[in-house]
Design a protein around this motif. Structure first.
Motif, PDB file in Angstrom:
ATOM      1  N   GLU A 230       0.826  -1.204   0.000  1.00 60.28           N
ATOM      2  CA  GLU A 230       0.000   0.000   0.000  1.00 60.28           C
ATOM      3  C   GLU A 230       0.867   1.264   0.000  1.00 60.28           C
ATOM      4  O   GLU A 230       1.914   1.308   0.636  1.00 60.28           O
ATOM      5  CB  GLU A 230      -0.919   0.036   1.229  1.00 60.28           C
ATOM      6  N   ASP A 231       0.411   2.288  -0.705  1.00 63.91           N
ATOM      7  CA  ASP A 231       0.983   3.633  -0.654  1.00 63.91           C
ATOM      8  C   ASP A 231       2.488   3.632  -0.925  1.00 63.91           C
ATOM      9  O   ASP A 231       3.301   3.919  -0.049  1.00 63.91           O
ATOM     10  CB  ASP A 231       0.693   4.264   0.719  1.00 63.91           C
ATOM     11  N   PHE A 232       2.854   3.346  -2.159  1.00 62.84           N
ATOM     12  CA  PHE A 232       4.268   3.306  -2.541  1.00 62.84           C
ATOM     13  C   PHE A 232       4.978   4.623  -2.251  1.00 62.84           C
ATOM     14  O   PHE A 232       6.119   4.645  -1.790  1.00 62.84           O
ATOM     15  CB  PHE A 232       4.399   2.954  -4.026  1.00 62.84           C
ATOM     16  N   MET A 233       4.320   5.737  -2.519  1.00 55.63           N
ATOM     17  CA  MET A 233       4.964   7.041  -2.351  1.00 55.63           C
ATOM     18  C   MET A 233       5.153   7.404  -0.885  1.00 55.63           C
ATOM     19  O   MET A 233       6.226   7.850  -0.478  1.00 55.63           O
ATOM     20  CB  MET A 233       4.131   8.118  -3.047  1.00 55.63           C
ATOM     21  N   LYS A 241      10.534  -0.896  -1.637  1.00 58.31           N
ATOM     22  CA  LYS A 241      11.538  -0.126  -0.899  1.00 58.31           C
ATOM     23  C   LYS A 241      12.332  -1.022   0.051  1.00 58.31           C
ATOM     24  O   LYS A 241      13.563  -0.950   0.133  1.00 58.31           O
ATOM     25  CB  LYS A 241      10.862   0.995  -0.106  1.00 58.31           C
ATOM     26  N   GLN A 242      11.607  -1.862   0.795  1.00 60.08           N
ATOM     27  CA  GLN A 242      12.270  -2.729   1.760  1.00 60.08           C
ATOM     28  C   GLN A 242      13.168  -3.757   1.076  1.00 60.08           C
ATOM     29  O   GLN A 242      14.294  -3.997   1.508  1.00 60.08           O
ATOM     30  CB  GLN A 242      11.219  -3.439   2.618  1.00 60.08           C
ATOM     31  N   GLY A 469       6.929  14.472  -4.840  1.00 64.58           N
ATOM     32  CA  GLY A 469       5.509  14.332  -4.540  1.00 64.58           C
ATOM     33  C   GLY A 469       5.209  13.503  -3.309  1.00 64.58           C
ATOM     34  O   GLY A 469       4.531  12.479  -3.398  1.00 64.58           O
ATOM     35  N   ASN A 470       5.756  13.915  -2.169  1.00 66.82           N
ATOM     36  CA  ASN A 470       5.506  13.248  -0.881  1.00 66.82           C
ATOM     37  C   ASN A 470       6.092  11.840  -0.794  1.00 66.82           C
ATOM     38  O   ASN A 470       5.639  11.025   0.006  1.00 66.82           O
ATOM     39  CB  ASN A 470       4.006  13.190  -0.578  1.00 66.82           C
ATOM     40  N   TYR A 471       7.110  11.563  -1.592  1.00 61.27           N
ATOM     41  CA  TYR A 471       7.782  10.261  -1.513  1.00 61.27           C
ATOM     42  C   TYR A 471       8.570  10.181  -0.208  1.00 61.27           C
ATOM     43  O   TYR A 471       9.257  11.125   0.183  1.00 61.27           O
ATOM     44  CB  TYR A 471       8.720  10.069  -2.695  1.00 61.27           C
ATOM     45  N   VAL A 472       8.477   9.045   0.480  1.00 67.07           N
ATOM     46  CA  VAL A 472       9.186   8.823   1.740  1.00 67.07           C
ATOM     47  C   VAL A 472      10.260   7.765   1.529  1.00 67.07           C
ATOM     48  O   VAL A 472       9.978   6.652   1.095  1.00 67.07           O
ATOM     49  CB  VAL A 472       8.221   8.364   2.852  1.00 67.07           C
ATOM     50  N   PHE A 473      11.504   8.118   1.827  1.00 75.47           N
ATOM     51  CA  PHE A 473      12.613   7.186   1.681  1.00 75.47           C
ATOM     52  C   PHE A 473      12.764   6.313   2.916  1.00 75.47           C
ATOM     53  O   PHE A 473      12.462   6.724   4.037  1.00 75.47           O
ATOM     54  CB  PHE A 473      13.924   7.949   1.464  1.00 75.47           C
TER      55      PHE A 473
END
Length: 501
Positions: A230-233, A241-242, A469-473
């Motif tokens: 859910e919610d890639f960004m 990401k993981q 655009g609100n991407y979380v690293f």
């Protein structure tokens, strides 16, 4: 279990390690034995011992604690572990053959051969900085447990507890180095693996669950979700990401790290080193799954018994890292408490002793040049090595003291977050050296590139909500760091007229 009992067990445990160290190093305490175990280590001992080195007290305490963290971690860490497994396989098939081809003692001498003097020193410095910080954080986690449940009872200050822990580790590693550690880490891994298995058994017994019921309890609990799509960004827990973070963090923190590679290079040949990595990978994945299972059972147990997550004495906030020791020491019987203590001690000190040996090796080879033909037979090398070993022990002490003042986060997340910045340039350096054999970097600029790249990465991470655009690293930030280093090296390089030999 009383604080006095805990101290007695630790004394007996380290007495055993000191005996093993004395027995192994009494005939050979040379630098070759210290650095490379005379290149005669058995692959199965290396593989089993590496489990303790790779897992550490972070896995033992922080991973189970994060399963029930308020942020909703659950089993998301297993996505990262699957990425780790792929990273281990790439290390075994790509990097190990490279290291054996060049018969390396320090893996960073490969950078010297391919990129130049300043690139080489930059790579070695990155390792020294990264491993010192990472290992200090891992040791810190266990020290705060011992401080809270043992030494506070006797009025011993925190700094004295840290000094004692490092002094004990120094005492059984300063002579034999890697030759000693391969044996002691095998023993410590045995305690670690036994501890997690017996912990599951004891908790299941306390909850009146058999193996099948325990599996179903974990499965039906609120802690067992593994895959997050859910919610890639906006979510740092997304599978992509993981997984990618796990692959590249492993390549950097294992494949490009002198610590774990030094053990692999102590095997007789590349085939044995690869057998070590393949078997290690399989055990690593299974053991981490067990730790996540322990975490779920701990929270189920805590819920049934009305046990709250302990509060950090400095920040006043709930600290999930302390849930496992709280239950083990204060809510289970004596035998489970002893098993937990042995596992925790083994996991953490297996990591720290290996790190100190690798740090000493890297500094002696990469900065003192002890492997150079004109230096290799100097009689002063042994005592120089011992002083370097002692110096890194003291440096680790200082880092732990600083971290104790400023930290208020889960140690496992903090370690990988910092690794994204410190290890990133290593990815770029090695990637460029491997893939661009016909381009020459401007060697003198490489130290600056290795500083600028993490700073740019930090800026990107801090402004990702605006830039992307609100991407979380999360852990995949190490890919960004390595890519920036790689691109800066490429831009500052030029094509060679003839093929590099």
């Amino acid at each position: 279990m009383t604080p006095t009992t805990i101290i007695l067990i630790i004394v007996i445990y380290f007495g055993m390690l000191l005996f093993i160290s004395h027995f192994i190093s009494r005939k050979d305490s040379s630098n070759d034995a210290f650095f490379m175990a005379n290149r005669n280590a058995k692959w199965y001992l290396v593989a089993f011992g590496m489990i303790g080195t790779a897992l550490s007290g972070v896995t033992f305490i922080s991973v189970p604690g994060e399963v029930g963290a308020p942020s909703g971690e659950q089993f998301k860490y297993f996505q990262f572990i699957l990425g780790n497994a792929v990273g281990f396989l790439i290390t075994a098939t790509v990097l190990l053959p490279l290291y054996y081809k060049y018969n390396l003692v320090s893996i960073y001498t490969y950078i010297e051969q391919k990129l130049g003097y300043y690139s080489y020193k930059s790579a070695a410095t990155i390792f020294l900085l990264s491993r010192t910080i990472g290992s200090a954080f891992r040791l810190y986690l266990v020290v705060i447990v011992l401080q809270r449940y043992v030494f506070d009872h006797f009025g011993v200050p925190f700094f004295a507890t840290v000094l004692l822990a490092l002094a004990l580790i120094y005492a059984y590693t300063y002579k034999g180095g890697l030759k000693t550690i391969i044996i002691t880490d095998t023993l410590q891994t045995f305690f670690l693996v036994s501890s997690v298995i017996f912990t599951i058994i004891f908790i299941c017994h306390s909850l009146d669950l058999n193996a099948l019921e325990a599996f179903e309890t974990i499965k039906e609990s609120n802690y067992s979700k593994v895959f997050f799509f859910e919610d890639f960004m906006g979510s740092k827990y997304h599978f992509v990401k993981q997984f990618l973070g796990g692959v590249f963090v492993t390549l950097a923190m294992v494949g490009l790290d002198q610590d774990l590679m030094q053990k692999n290079l102590s095997c007789k040949n590349i085939k044995e080193a690869q057998k070590n990595m393949y078997s290690f990978t399989a055990i690593f994945v299974v053991i981490n799954l067990f730790f996540l299972g322990v975490g779920a059972l701990l929270y189920v147990y805590a819920s049934q018994k009305g046990i709250e997550v302990p509060v950090d004495t400095i920040t006043g906030k709930p600290r999930t890292d302390l849930l496992f020791p709280e239950i083990a020491f204060n809510h289970l019987s004596l035998i489970p408490s002893i098993i937990f203590l042995l596992g925790l001690t083994a996991a953490t000190f297996a990591t720290t002793d290996s790190a100190l040996t690798a740090l000493t090796t890297s500094f002696c080879i990469d900065f003192l040049g002890m492997d150079k033909p004109e230096n290799v037979h100097k009689t002063s090398n042994v005592w120089k090595r011992k002083w370097v070993h002692l110096s890194f022990s003291f440096l680790m002490f200082l880092v732990i003291i600083i971290f104790n003042i400023i930290n208020d986060a889960s140690v496992v997340s903090m370690i990988f977050k910092i690794a994204s910045y410190t290890y990133g340039p290593l990815l770029g350096l090695f990637a460029f050296a491997i893939f661009f054999k016909h381009r020459r970097v401007r060697d003198v600029l490489v130290p600056a590139i290795c500083i600028v790249s993490p700073l740019i990465t930090l800026w990107i991470s801090s402004n990702s909500n605006i830039l992307f655009g609100n991407y979380v690293f999360d852990n995949e930030l190490i890919i960004v760091n390595g890519s920036i280093t790689f691109l800066l090296l490429l831009v500052s390089s030029k094509r060679m007229m003839s093929e590099q030999k």
